[in-house]
Enzyme design. Structure first.
Site, mmCIF file in Angstrom:
data_model
loop_
_atom_site.group_PDB
_atom_site.id
_atom_site.type_symbol
_atom_site.label_atom_id
_atom_site.label_comp_id
_atom_site.label_asym_id
_atom_site.label_seq_id
_atom_site.Cartn_x
_atom_site.Cartn_y
_atom_site.Cartn_z
ATOM 1 N N HIS A 308 0.860 -1.189 0.000
ATOM 2 C CA HIS A 308 0.000 0.000 0.000
ATOM 3 C C HIS A 308 0.889 1.228 0.000
ATOM 4 C CE1 HIS A 308 -3.123 2.814 1.152
ATOM 5 N NE2 HIS A 308 -3.969 1.907 0.721
ATOM 6 N N ASP A 366 -7.954 -5.491 0.169
ATOM 7 C CA ASP A 366 -8.420 -6.279 -0.971
ATOM 8 C C ASP A 366 -8.046 -7.741 -0.872
ATOM 9 O OD1 ASP A 366 -9.664 -4.172 -2.252
ATOM 10 O OD2 ASP A 366 -7.742 -3.430 -2.962
#
Ligand code: CMC
Length: 431
Positions: A308, A366
């Site tokens: 991320h 996710d």
């Protein structure tokens, strides 16, 4: 923001330039370089905006090193555990959790605006059957500006408010219709006796030939997924919404732009890509092969659902998502999901691998959301649509904040030009 006693000094071409430094309530300070070009005749260069604060905001705070996510100051864990999506929407839009009467008024308004203008339903049949539902979302949400003219004047606070509520209310209906069209089933209209998330599930999964029974565990899981995705600071799609809005574009067009940006696999499309990847891996014994590929700089493959831009620690949403995945699978009596086995094993392998540890690559939201959404009955092509539905409220809150910000100007980044300098036009015969 408050001005810090410190200032930043930059030396360029033998001259010192001083810039003010501002503090937020928490998090890194910022150096105000808004006069940088005027003072120095140079631009700053920051591809991907990794060190650039594009705005001042009071909505969402992330501490990527500590794995903290706050909506208006409230930790995501508390909202997911004790709150629901409707009050999260209220919180993001208005800054505080609602009291009883505020909640009633807001929930009623959202519930009673969930139907679409009937003519809008005709849009769906204009798309090819195999159209990706995200393509349908971009088109139909953009088309809202052709139907709701009375809420496109961005300078009128009341119109902004109506447009905001319309989108929070109608996005589930549009998303469910995109799914129904894709599935080849009749469109199902909203039901005002159901909660936001239960109504969404019935619009997706009810069919005219039998009664649809709401499962409270599943609708709670859906609601939690919406809460987790509701806002995430100045990410790519939110910045897209702000940039589109900075030109004065109408709110429906701005949200359609955000949906288009979200679609990419490095952003909202990662949930679809993560599940596809788990399916390709198939069984835990193939994990080393895929991990090796992810580490190979000559192979474009990446472990989807890992890493991320901001979190350099476990994504706090991923922890809640993992728990939700177990609850949903438990409720549905799915004892053995081979993809969950692959996911668990892959997570352990990556968390202990030097490459991932060094780069602080942890599972993101996710990684587990695909498993949960698939168990709820959604095809992979719908995953990013659900993300878009939930993120709409965050986009709107950020868009409203931008419009109301007295410092707001049209977004207009500059560039480091490295193309040809002046060239004379050559006629075709001389090229
Ligand atoms: N698998 C393998 N290597 C990775 C991965 C990954 N998933 N993510 C980053 N890296 C490596 C990358 O190759 C680079 O290595 P090196 O320093 O040796 O060149 C290093 O880690 C830093 O990566 P980066 O691309 O500079 O990091 P970024 O901040 O630009 O990208 C990201 C962040 C999320 C786009 C990236 O981690 C990624 O592509 N992840 C997979 C896609 C994904 O799961 N996206 C969902 C993000 S969360 C939901 C959302 O916010 O939309």
């Amino acid at each position: 923001m408050s001005e810090n006693a410190k200032s930043a000094v930059l030396s360029l071409g033998g001259k010192d330039y001083t810039f003010p430094v501002y503090d937020g309530t928490v998090g890194p300070s910022v150096v105000d370089i808004s006069t940088f070009y005027r003072d120095t005749n140079a631009f700053t260069y920051d591809p991907g905006f990794t060190a650039t604060a594009s705005c001042e905001s009071k909505i969402t705070y992330i501490d990527g090193d500590e794995g903290v996510l706050l909506y208006r100051g409230y930790p995501i864990e508390q909202l997911a555990e004790h709150g629901d999506f409707i009050e999260t929407c209220y919180l993001l839009l208005y800054g505080d959790l609602p009291n009883v009467s505020q909640r009633k008024e807001f929930e009623t308004a959202i519930t009673y605006h969930s139907m679409l203008h009937e003519q809008m339903t005709k849009f769906f049949s204009g798309f090819r059957r195999d159209a990706h539902p995200m393509a349908v979302m971009v088109g139909v949400v953009g088309a809202m500006s052709a139907f709701y003219h009375d809420s496109t004047d961005i300078n009128d606070p009341q119109q902004r408010e109506i447009a905001s509520r319309r989108m929070v209310a109608k996005l589930p209906t549009i998303a469910a219709m995109a799914y129904k069209y894709y599935a080849g089933q009749p469109l199902v209209y909203p039901r005002n006796d159901l909660s936001y998330s239960a109504n969404f599930l019935q619009m997706c999964f009810a069919v005219p030939c039998e009664e649809y029974k709401i499962n409270p565990v599943l609708s709670r899981a859906m609601d939690r997924i919406f809460i987790l995705h509701a806002d995430h600071e100045q990410n790519a799609s939110t910045s897209t919404v702000r940039l589109a809005g900075s030109s004065g574009a109408n709110p429906f067009a701005c949200i359609a732009a955000g949906i288009a940006c979200l679609w990419g696999p490095a952003h909202g499309g990662a949930n679809e890509a993560a599940l596809t990847m788990l399916g390709e891996i198939g069984t835990p014994d193939r994990i080393p092969e895929f991990v090796k590929r992810a580490k190979d700089k000559n192979d474009p493959f990446r472990l989807m659902g890992f890493g991320h831009r901001v979190y350099k620690n476990y994504d706090p949403r991923a922890k809640i998502m993992q728990k939700t995945a177990h609850e949903v699978l438990g409720e549905l009596g799915i004892q053995d999901d081979p993809l969950l086995d692959v996911a668990r094993e892959l997570e352990q392998v990556a968390l202990n691998d030097e490459y991932f540890v060094e780069r602080k690559l942890y599972p993101n939201i996710d990684f587990y959301s695909g498993i949960t959404l698939r168990a709820l009955g959604f095809p992979t092509t719908m995953f990013t649509v659900l993300f878009a539905l939930a993120r709409t409220v965050g986009w709107i809150a950020q868009w409203k904040e931008m419009i109301e910000d007295p410092h707001q100007r049209i977004g207009r980044p500059r560039q480091l030009y490295t193309g040809p300098t002046h060239r004379e036009y050559k006629p075709m015969s001389n090229r």
